[in-house]
Design an enzyme around this catalytic site. Structure first.
Site, PDB file in Angstrom:
ATOM      1  N   HIS A 111       0.126   5.013   3.923  1.00  0.00           N
ATOM      2  CA  HIS A 111      -1.279   5.441   4.008  1.00  0.00           C
ATOM      3  C   HIS A 111      -1.404   6.742   3.215  1.00  0.00           C
ATOM      4  O   HIS A 111      -1.227   6.721   2.001  1.00  0.00           O
ATOM      5  CB  HIS A 111      -1.663   5.578   5.493  1.00  0.00           C
ATOM      6  CG  HIS A 111      -3.109   5.853   5.779  1.00  0.00           C
ATOM      7  ND1 HIS A 111      -4.100   5.818   4.845  1.00  0.00           N
ATOM      8  CD2 HIS A 111      -3.724   6.154   6.952  1.00  0.00           C
ATOM      9  CE1 HIS A 111      -5.269   6.105   5.419  1.00  0.00           C
ATOM     10  NE2 HIS A 111      -5.073   6.304   6.702  1.00  0.00           N
TER      11      HIS A 111
ATOM     12  N   ASP B 111      -4.325   7.200  -4.374  1.00  0.00           N
ATOM     13  CA  ASP B 111      -3.192   8.138  -4.279  1.00  0.00           C
ATOM     14  C   ASP B 111      -2.379   8.240  -5.557  1.00  0.00           C
ATOM     15  O   ASP B 111      -1.532   9.128  -5.680  1.00  0.00           O
ATOM     16  CB  ASP B 111      -2.261   7.695  -3.132  1.00  0.00           C
ATOM     17  CG  ASP B 111      -2.901   7.959  -1.783  1.00  0.00           C
ATOM     18  OD1 ASP B 111      -2.915   7.053  -0.941  1.00  0.00           O
ATOM     19  OD2 ASP B 111      -3.419   9.078  -1.596  1.00  0.00           O
TER      20      ASP B 111
ATOM     21  N   HIS C  52      -3.495  -2.229  -1.895  1.00  0.00           N
ATOM     22  CA  HIS C  52      -4.469  -1.748  -0.896  1.00  0.00           C
ATOM     23  C   HIS C  52      -4.853  -2.923  -0.016  1.00  0.00           C
ATOM     24  O   HIS C  52      -4.985  -4.047  -0.502  1.00  0.00           O
ATOM     25  CB  HIS C  52      -5.730  -1.209  -1.594  1.00  0.00           C
ATOM     26  CG  HIS C  52      -6.588  -0.357  -0.726  1.00  0.00           C
ATOM     27  ND1 HIS C  52      -7.469  -0.884   0.184  1.00  0.00           N
ATOM     28  CD2 HIS C  52      -6.675   0.987  -0.624  1.00  0.00           C
ATOM     29  CE1 HIS C  52      -8.089   0.111   0.802  1.00  0.00           C
ATOM     30  NE2 HIS C  52      -7.626   1.260   0.349  1.00  0.00           N
TER      31      HIS C  52
HETATM   32  C1  SDX Z   1      -4.633   4.675   1.309  1.00  0.00           C
HETATM   33  O1  SDX Z   1      -7.085   1.458   4.078  1.00  0.00           O
HETATM   34  C2  SDX Z   1      -7.582   2.443   3.400  1.00  0.00           C
HETATM   35  O2  SDX Z   1      -8.747   2.515   3.116  1.00  0.00           O
HETATM   36  C3  SDX Z   1      -6.570   3.532   3.018  1.00  0.00           C
HETATM   37  C4  SDX Z   1      -7.061   4.524   1.975  1.00  0.00           C
HETATM   38  C5  SDX Z   1      -8.090   5.482   2.564  1.00  0.00           C
HETATM   39  O3  SDX Z   1      -8.900   6.025   1.796  1.00  0.00           O
HETATM   40  O4  SDX Z   1      -7.998   5.764   3.783  1.00  0.00           O
HETATM   41  O5  SDX Z   1      -7.652   3.839   0.888  1.00  0.00           O
HETATM   42  C6  SDX Z   1      -5.931   5.407   1.452  1.00  0.00           C
HETATM   43  O6  SDX Z   1      -3.882   4.627   2.251  1.00  0.00           O
HETATM   44  C7  SDX Z   1      -4.327   3.958   0.028  1.00  0.00           C
HETATM   45  C8  SDX Z   1      -2.999   3.137   0.104  1.00  0.00           C
HETATM   46  C9  SDX Z   1      -1.841   4.097  -0.107  1.00  0.00           C
HETATM   47  N1  SDX Z   1      -0.554   3.414   0.162  1.00  0.00           N
HETATM   48  C10 SDX Z   1       0.286   3.105  -0.860  1.00  0.00           C
HETATM   49  O7  SDX Z   1       0.044   3.295  -2.045  1.00  0.00           O
HETATM   50  C11 SDX Z   1       1.603   2.514  -0.381  1.00  0.00           C
HETATM   51  C12 SDX Z   1       2.009   1.322  -1.265  1.00  0.00           C
HETATM   52  N2  SDX Z   1       1.119   0.212  -0.967  1.00  0.00           N
HETATM   53  C13 SDX Z   1       1.488  -0.681   0.046  1.00  0.00           C
HETATM   54  O8  SDX Z   1       2.614  -0.633   0.768  1.00  0.00           O
HETATM   55  C14 SDX Z   1       0.466  -1.766   0.371  1.00  0.00           C
HETATM   56  O9  SDX Z   1      -0.213  -2.083  -0.766  1.00  0.00           O
HETATM   57  C15 SDX Z   1      -0.476  -1.446   1.507  1.00  0.00           C
HETATM   58  C16 SDX Z   1       0.280  -1.138   2.753  1.00  0.00           C
HETATM   59  C17 SDX Z   1      -1.335  -0.277   1.133  1.00  0.00           C
HETATM   60  C18 SDX Z   1      -1.372  -2.642   1.756  1.00  0.00           C
HETATM   61  O10 SDX Z   1      -0.548  -3.715   1.982  1.00  0.00           O
HETATM   62  P1  SDX Z   1      -1.100  -5.064   2.732  1.00  0.00           P
HETATM   63  O11 SDX Z   1      -2.532  -5.246   2.460  1.00  0.00           O
HETATM   64  O12 SDX Z   1      -0.682  -5.042   4.166  1.00  0.00           O
HETATM   65  O13 SDX Z   1      -0.343  -6.179   1.957  1.00  0.00           O
HETATM   66  P2  SDX Z   1       1.148  -6.553   2.191  1.00  0.00           P
HETATM   67  O14 SDX Z   1       1.966  -5.362   2.635  1.00  0.00           O
HETATM   68  O15 SDX Z   1       1.164  -7.766   3.050  1.00  0.00           O
HETATM   69  O16 SDX Z   1       1.599  -6.935   0.688  1.00  0.00           O
HETATM   70  C19 SDX Z   1       1.126  -8.157   0.097  1.00  0.00           C
HETATM   71  C20 SDX Z   1       2.077  -8.451  -1.048  1.00  0.00           C
HETATM   72  C21 SDX Z   1       3.549  -8.348  -0.630  1.00  0.00           C
HETATM   73  O17 SDX Z   1       4.291  -9.234  -1.463  1.00  0.00           O
HETATM   74  P3  SDX Z   1       4.709 -10.690  -0.871  1.00  0.00           P
HETATM   75  O18 SDX Z   1       5.524 -10.409   0.399  1.00  0.00           O
HETATM   76  O19 SDX Z   1       3.408 -11.393  -0.572  1.00  0.00           O
HETATM   77  O20 SDX Z   1       5.515 -11.295  -1.978  1.00  0.00           O
HETATM   78  O21 SDX Z   1       1.899  -7.464  -2.074  1.00  0.00           O
HETATM   79  C22 SDX Z   1       3.111  -6.778  -2.254  1.00  0.00           C
HETATM   80  C23 SDX Z   1       3.913  -6.938  -0.986  1.00  0.00           C
HETATM   81  O22 SDX Z   1       5.314  -6.797  -1.243  1.00  0.00           O
HETATM   82  N3  SDX Z   1       2.777  -5.351  -2.445  1.00  0.00           N
HETATM   83  C24 SDX Z   1       3.380  -4.553  -3.319  1.00  0.00           C
HETATM   84  C25 SDX Z   1       2.744  -3.301  -3.192  1.00  0.00           C
HETATM   85  N4  SDX Z   1       1.789  -3.388  -2.258  1.00  0.00           N
HETATM   86  C26 SDX Z   1       1.811  -4.657  -1.793  1.00  0.00           C
HETATM   87  N5  SDX Z   1       4.393  -4.768  -4.189  1.00  0.00           N
HETATM   88  C27 SDX Z   1       4.774  -3.709  -4.933  1.00  0.00           C
HETATM   89  N6  SDX Z   1       4.217  -2.467  -4.874  1.00  0.00           N
HETATM   90  C28 SDX Z   1       3.201  -2.236  -4.022  1.00  0.00           C
HETATM   91  N7  SDX Z   1       2.647  -1.020  -3.956  1.00  0.00           N
END
Ligand code: SDX
Length: 378
Positions: free
Chosen positions: A221, A314, A260
């Site tokens: 997050h 971010d 996201h």
């Molecule tokens: C913020 O929610 C909000 O509004 C938050 C925010 C706000 O203003 O409050 O916008 C601020 O928190 C932005 C997000 C910051 N976090 C990151 O940058 C961390 C990296 N991102 C993630 O870990 C991920 O994208 C999440 C947690 C943010 C969202 O993930 P989801 O929606 O739960 O999706 P998921 O974890 O189920 O992933 C789906 C697929 C997976 O691959 P498969 O298992 O389907 O093969 O996408 C892949 C994940 O491995 N994936 C990524 C990835 N993010 C998701 N692969 C590589 N790099 C990434 N960053």
């Protein structure tokens, strides 16, 4: 019993209605109370956005002046809270902010008043005091005395001033101002949801903000900005980005600052930080940070767009803070300081039409076991 539909992570679950912000993840659109983030980022100020969020409308000049005066008049924190920050001087700044907000609750005369009017007043006080807590802890942990608030500076400028003791130039103040605008509110993100859960038990705003801070700290997050800068430093030069990312992704790792839960297109906030990261890097003679990030975005992560994985708010923020000389462990607190008005508004909405947040877990453990006294357990 009929199969239960389990929505893990509450994916795609609507928990209530809200007038705070509109997020269209398919096209990458964000509105704060109807106003587009692109207009707010480029034309408004954080003080204007605070008024928009907490008073449901952009301010007239007299209303803005009153809100600005209220913020400036409430920046001081009690000496007792400074003493608490001295006791936790070696903690992570997010832990210090969480602790500082908890301590502030003991000195707020309206702490138990959950009326909309009192909640707005407390939200404004915490918005004003948050930067003072973060800056005081930062000064103390570096062996310096806290620098008191400067009533001549706006919210963003005063925060930077209290961190360094020097008045920042206009351009730097505006950079931080835009950053606070971009982080102010974002519907039911994890930390705002946590704040709502806290408010739904009729607990107080200080407790809800403490919840939000604790939730925001996580690297999935708010913690992503700190992780992105550490990644960029590990990569070192643009030509190393491809191999670094390949190794990380092939090992099942994630590129922080990408992806996201809602946005399956570019996060509309990212462009306002991308341009500023590039401009600031060139101005500071350190263009390689932006080049590393841009290479990651335009080369390495392009294939992930087909999975709806794009850059989020971010990704570029950390490079701006780094170029401003702000240490990585202050990146998440900066996000939190921007989000205090959003957390406050989410709590006001929850209080106004409250229902206890209490989801279910589908129990899959053993059933009706016989209790065996310890003497007979072998
Ligand atoms: C913020 O929610 C909000 O509004 C938050 C925010 C706000 O203003 O409050 O916008 C601020 O928190 C932005 C997000 C910051 N976090 C990151 O940058 C961390 C990296 N991102 C993630 O870990 C991920 O994208 C999440 C947690 C943010 C969202 O993930 P989801 O929606 O739960 O999706 P998921 O974890 O189920 O992933 C789906 C697929 C997976 O691959 P498969 O298992 O389907 O093969 O996408 C892949 C994940 O491995 N994936 C990524 C990835 N993010 C998701 N692969 C590589 N790099 C990434 N960053």
């Amino acid at each position: 019993m009929a199969d239960k539909e389990i929505m893990r992570g509450l994916k795609d679950v609507y928990i209530d209605t809200s007038e705070a912000s509109f997020v269209d993840g398919q096209v990458g659109k964000l509105l704060y109370r109807g106003y587009n983030i692109h207009d707010l980022a480029e034309k408004s100020t954080f003080e204007e956005v605070i008024h928009l969020l907490l008073y449901a409308g952009l301010p007239r000049k007299d209303q803005l002046a009153e809100l600005d005066a209220t913020l400036r008049a409430n920046r001081e924190i009690p000496d007792e809270v400074v003493q608490v920050l001295r006791l936790v001087k070696d903690s992570h700044p997010m832990d210090a902010l969480r602790t500082g907000v908890s301590a502030l609750a003991a000195f707020d005369p309206e702490v138990d008043d959950n009326s909309p009017e009192a909640t707005v007043r407390k939200g404004l006080r915490l918005t004003a005091q948050g930067p003072t807590v973060v800056a005081a802890h930062h000064r103390i942990r570096n062996g310096n005395e806290p620098v008191g608030p400067n009533a001549d500076l706006n919210h963003a400028g005063n925060f930077l001033y209290m961190l360094s003791g020097a008045v920042p130039d206009e351009e730097t103040q505006r950079l931080m101002d835009v950053d606070f605008i971009l982080h102010a509110e974002h519907s039911s993100n994890a930390s705002s949801f946590g704040a709502r859960v806290t408010a739904s038990t009729l607990s107080d705003l200080h407790s809800a903000i403490v919840t939000g801070i604790g939730v925001l700290k996580g690297p999935w997050h708010g913690g992503a900005a700190e992780a992105v800068m550490k990644m960029a430093q590990d990569i070192g030069q643009p030509e190393n980005a491809e191999e670094y990312a390949r190794k990380l992704l092939d090992s099942g790792g994630r590129i922080m600052g990408f992806g996201h839960r809602v946005y399956k297109a570019e996060d509309p906030r990212a462009r306002h930080l991308r341009t500023r990261s590039q401009e600031l890097g060139e101005k500071m003679g350190e263009p390689h940070w932006f080049q590393i990030l841009r290479y990651m975005e335009e080369k390495v992560m392009v294939p992930y767009r087909s999975k709806g994985i794009y850059v989020n708010v971010d990704f570029f923020a950390g490079s701006i803070y780094h170029l401003l000389g702000i240490p990585e462990d202050l990146f998440i607190p900066i996000f939190a300081l921007g989000r205090i008005p959003g957390w406050t508004l989410q709590c006001i909405e929850q209080y106004e039409n409250n229902i206890l947040m209490r989801p279910l877990l589908d129990y899959t453990g053993a059933m009706d076991l016989e209790y065996v006294p310890i003497e007979q357990r072998g």
